[in-house]
Design an enzyme around this catalytic site. Structure first.
Site, PDB file in Angstrom:
ATOM      1  N   CYS A 100       0.802  -0.639   5.774  1.00  0.00           N
ATOM      2  CA  CYS A 100      -0.113   0.445   6.088  1.00  0.00           C
ATOM      3  C   CYS A 100      -0.811   0.150   7.414  1.00  0.00           C
ATOM      4  O   CYS A 100      -1.116  -0.996   7.724  1.00  0.00           O
ATOM      5  CB  CYS A 100      -1.122   0.672   4.966  1.00  0.00           C
ATOM      6  SG  CYS A 100      -2.484  -0.488   4.947  1.00  0.00           S
ATOM      7  N   GLU A 101      -0.993   1.203   8.184  1.00  0.00           N
ATOM      8  CA  GLU A 101      -1.575   1.006   9.512  1.00  0.00           C
ATOM      9  C   GLU A 101      -3.090   0.794   9.460  1.00  0.00           C
ATOM     10  O   GLU A 101      -3.705   0.466  10.456  1.00  0.00           O
ATOM     11  CB  GLU A 101      -1.221   2.180  10.434  1.00  0.00           C
ATOM     12  CG  GLU A 101      -1.840   3.505  10.041  1.00  0.00           C
ATOM     13  CD  GLU A 101      -1.389   4.638  10.959  1.00  0.00           C
ATOM     14  OE1 GLU A 101      -0.377   4.491  11.659  1.00  0.00           O
ATOM     15  OE2 GLU A 101      -2.081   5.671  10.970  1.00  0.00           O
ATOM     16  N   HIS A 102      -3.680   1.002   8.292  1.00  0.00           N
ATOM     17  CA  HIS A 102      -5.130   0.806   8.187  1.00  0.00           C
ATOM     18  C   HIS A 102      -5.506  -0.647   7.952  1.00  0.00           C
ATOM     19  O   HIS A 102      -6.508  -1.114   8.449  1.00  0.00           O
ATOM     20  CB  HIS A 102      -5.701   1.670   7.045  1.00  0.00           C
ATOM     21  CG  HIS A 102      -5.437   3.122   7.252  1.00  0.00           C
ATOM     22  ND1 HIS A 102      -5.057   3.970   6.232  1.00  0.00           N
ATOM     23  CD2 HIS A 102      -5.473   3.872   8.367  1.00  0.00           C
ATOM     24  CE1 HIS A 102      -4.876   5.189   6.718  1.00  0.00           C
ATOM     25  NE2 HIS A 102      -5.118   5.153   8.009  1.00  0.00           N
ATOM     26  N   HIS A 103      -4.696  -1.344   7.134  1.00  0.00           N
ATOM     27  CA  HIS A 103      -5.053  -2.722   6.770  1.00  0.00           C
ATOM     28  C   HIS A 103      -3.963  -3.721   7.130  1.00  0.00           C
ATOM     29  O   HIS A 103      -4.148  -4.912   6.944  1.00  0.00           O
ATOM     30  CB  HIS A 103      -5.320  -2.822   5.266  1.00  0.00           C
ATOM     31  CG  HIS A 103      -6.298  -1.814   4.745  1.00  0.00           C
ATOM     32  ND1 HIS A 103      -5.917  -0.604   4.209  1.00  0.00           N
ATOM     33  CD2 HIS A 103      -7.648  -1.834   4.702  1.00  0.00           C
ATOM     34  CE1 HIS A 103      -6.979   0.080   3.842  1.00  0.00           C
ATOM     35  NE2 HIS A 103      -8.048  -0.629   4.139  1.00  0.00           N
ATOM     36  N   GLN A 141       2.044   6.557   4.435  1.00  0.00           N
ATOM     37  CA  GLN A 141       3.190   7.084   3.694  1.00  0.00           C
ATOM     38  C   GLN A 141       3.463   8.562   3.995  1.00  0.00           C
ATOM     39  O   GLN A 141       4.610   8.988   4.081  1.00  0.00           O
ATOM     40  CB  GLN A 141       2.948   6.882   2.182  1.00  0.00           C
ATOM     41  CG  GLN A 141       4.161   7.242   1.336  1.00  0.00           C
ATOM     42  CD  GLN A 141       3.909   7.029  -0.142  1.00  0.00           C
ATOM     43  OE1 GLN A 141       3.137   6.144  -0.525  1.00  0.00           O
ATOM     44  NE2 GLN A 141       4.537   7.826  -0.984  1.00  0.00           N
ATOM     45  N   HIS A 169       0.894   0.705  -3.039  1.00  0.00           N
ATOM     46  CA  HIS A 169       0.182   0.209  -1.854  1.00  0.00           C
ATOM     47  C   HIS A 169      -0.623  -1.027  -2.212  1.00  0.00           C
ATOM     48  O   HIS A 169      -1.563  -0.957  -3.009  1.00  0.00           O
ATOM     49  CB  HIS A 169      -0.735   1.306  -1.307  1.00  0.00           C
ATOM     50  CG  HIS A 169       0.034   2.445  -0.711  1.00  0.00           C
ATOM     51  ND1 HIS A 169       0.039   2.703   0.639  1.00  0.00           N
ATOM     52  CD2 HIS A 169       0.851   3.358  -1.280  1.00  0.00           C
ATOM     53  CE1 HIS A 169       0.829   3.754   0.872  1.00  0.00           C
ATOM     54  NE2 HIS A 169       1.315   4.166  -0.267  1.00  0.00           N
ATOM     55  N   CYS A 171      -2.742  -2.470  -0.562  1.00  0.00           N
ATOM     56  CA  CYS A 171      -4.153  -2.391  -0.180  1.00  0.00           C
ATOM     57  C   CYS A 171      -4.981  -1.705  -1.258  1.00  0.00           C
ATOM     58  O   CYS A 171      -6.194  -1.875  -1.317  1.00  0.00           O
ATOM     59  CB  CYS A 171      -4.328  -1.745   1.192  1.00  0.00           C
ATOM     60  SG  CYS A 171      -3.830  -0.047   1.300  1.00  0.00           S
TER      61      CYS A 171
HETATM   62 ZN   LIG Z   1      -4.091   0.300   3.560  1.00  0.00          ZN
END
Ligand SMILES: [Zn+2]
Length: 212
Positions: A100-103, A141, A169, A171
Site C-alpha cells: 500500500c502506498e500509504h504505509h 487496491q 491488507h 496495514c
Molecule cells: Zn496501508
C-alpha cells in the site's frame, strides 16, 4: 551486481538458473539510509544481528517495486493475435502481492481478469504479467483494479473488460484497527460487462466471488 542463484550453489551444468540483478548504486544508497533509520528505531545494544539488514532491505525493496521498470501496455502489445473468438476469456486466481502506498505495508490476494475479444486476443500469461507489473508498485487496491482494466481496454480494444481483486491488507491486520479476517473486494468493468447484467453475472458466477 549479478547474483546467480540456482539453489545448488554454483553448479555449472544446472538446468535452470535464476539471475537477480540489482542497481548497485541504488542498493548502496538505500542501504545507507536504512542503516540510519535502524539506528533511530533500534537501540545500539540490539543492532548486532542487523549488520546485513540494510543491504537486504535495499534489495528486497527493489524487487518489491520492480513494476516501475516495466510498461504494462508494452507487455500486452508485444503479444497481440488476430482471432475471431468472441466469448469470454477469463484468467482467474492470479496471485497478487503489492504494497500500500500509504504505509508501504503489503497487501495480497487474488485478481480475476476477463475480457471479450473483438478481433484480437493476447497471450494468457500476458494478462498475469500485467497484473504483476502494476502490483509490484506502491498502490491502493482501487486504482490497481482500474489500471489493469484500462490497460487491457486500451491495448486490445475488446468488447468489454472485467477485473475483480480480493485482498487482505496487512496495514489493517497488523496495525490500526487490527481486523484480522477482513477481505477487501474491488471491481472495475467496461463495455458489455458494464452494460449487460447477464454477462457481468456470468463472470461473477465463474469467479465465485460475492460482490455487493
Ligand atoms: Zn496501508
Amino acid at each position: 551486481m549479478e547474483v546467480i542463484n540456482n539453489g545448488y550453489g554454483s553448479k555449472k551444468d544446472a538446468g535452470y538458473t535464476r539471475i537477480e540483478k540489482y542497481n548497485e548504486t541504488k542498493v548502496n544508497r538505500i542501504a545507507e539510509l536504512y542503516k540510519e533509520i535502524l539506528s533511530l528505531i533500534v537501540e545500539e545494544k540490539y543492532l548486532d544481528g542487523l549488520s546485513e539488514t540494510p543491504e537486504r532491505i535495499a534489495k528486497s525493496m527493489q524487487f518489491l517495486t520492480h513494476g516501475y521498470n516495466f510498461d504494462p501496455e508494452e507487455i500486452l502489445t508485444s503479444s497481440v493475435f488476430k482471432e475471431e473468438y468472441k466469448q469470454m476469456v477469463l484468467v482467474k486466481d492470479i496471485e497478487l502481492y503489492s504494497m500500500c502506498e500509504h504505509h508501504m505495508i503489503p497487501f495480497f490476494g487474488k485478481a480475476h481478469v476477463a475480457y471479450i475479444p473483438d478481433g484480437y486476443i493476447t497471450g494468457l500469461s500476458k494478462i498475469a504479467r500485467v497484473v504483476e507489473t502494476y502490483a509490484r508498485r506502491l498502490h491502493v487496491q482501487e486504482r490497481l483494479t482500474t489500471q489493469i482494466r484500462d490497460c487491457i481496454q486500451k491495448t486490445l480494444k475488446p468488447l468489454g473488460v472485467a477485473v475483480v481483486i480480493e485482498a487482505k491488507h496487512m496495514c489493517m491486520i497488523m496495525r490500526g484497527i487490527q481486523k484480522q479476517n477482513s477481505v477487501t473486494t474491488t471491481s472495475a468493468f467496461t463495455g458489455v460487462f458494464m452494460r449487460e447484467t447477464k454477462t457481468r453475472e456470468e463472470f461473477i458466477h465463474l469467479i465465485g466471488v460475492k460482490l455487493m
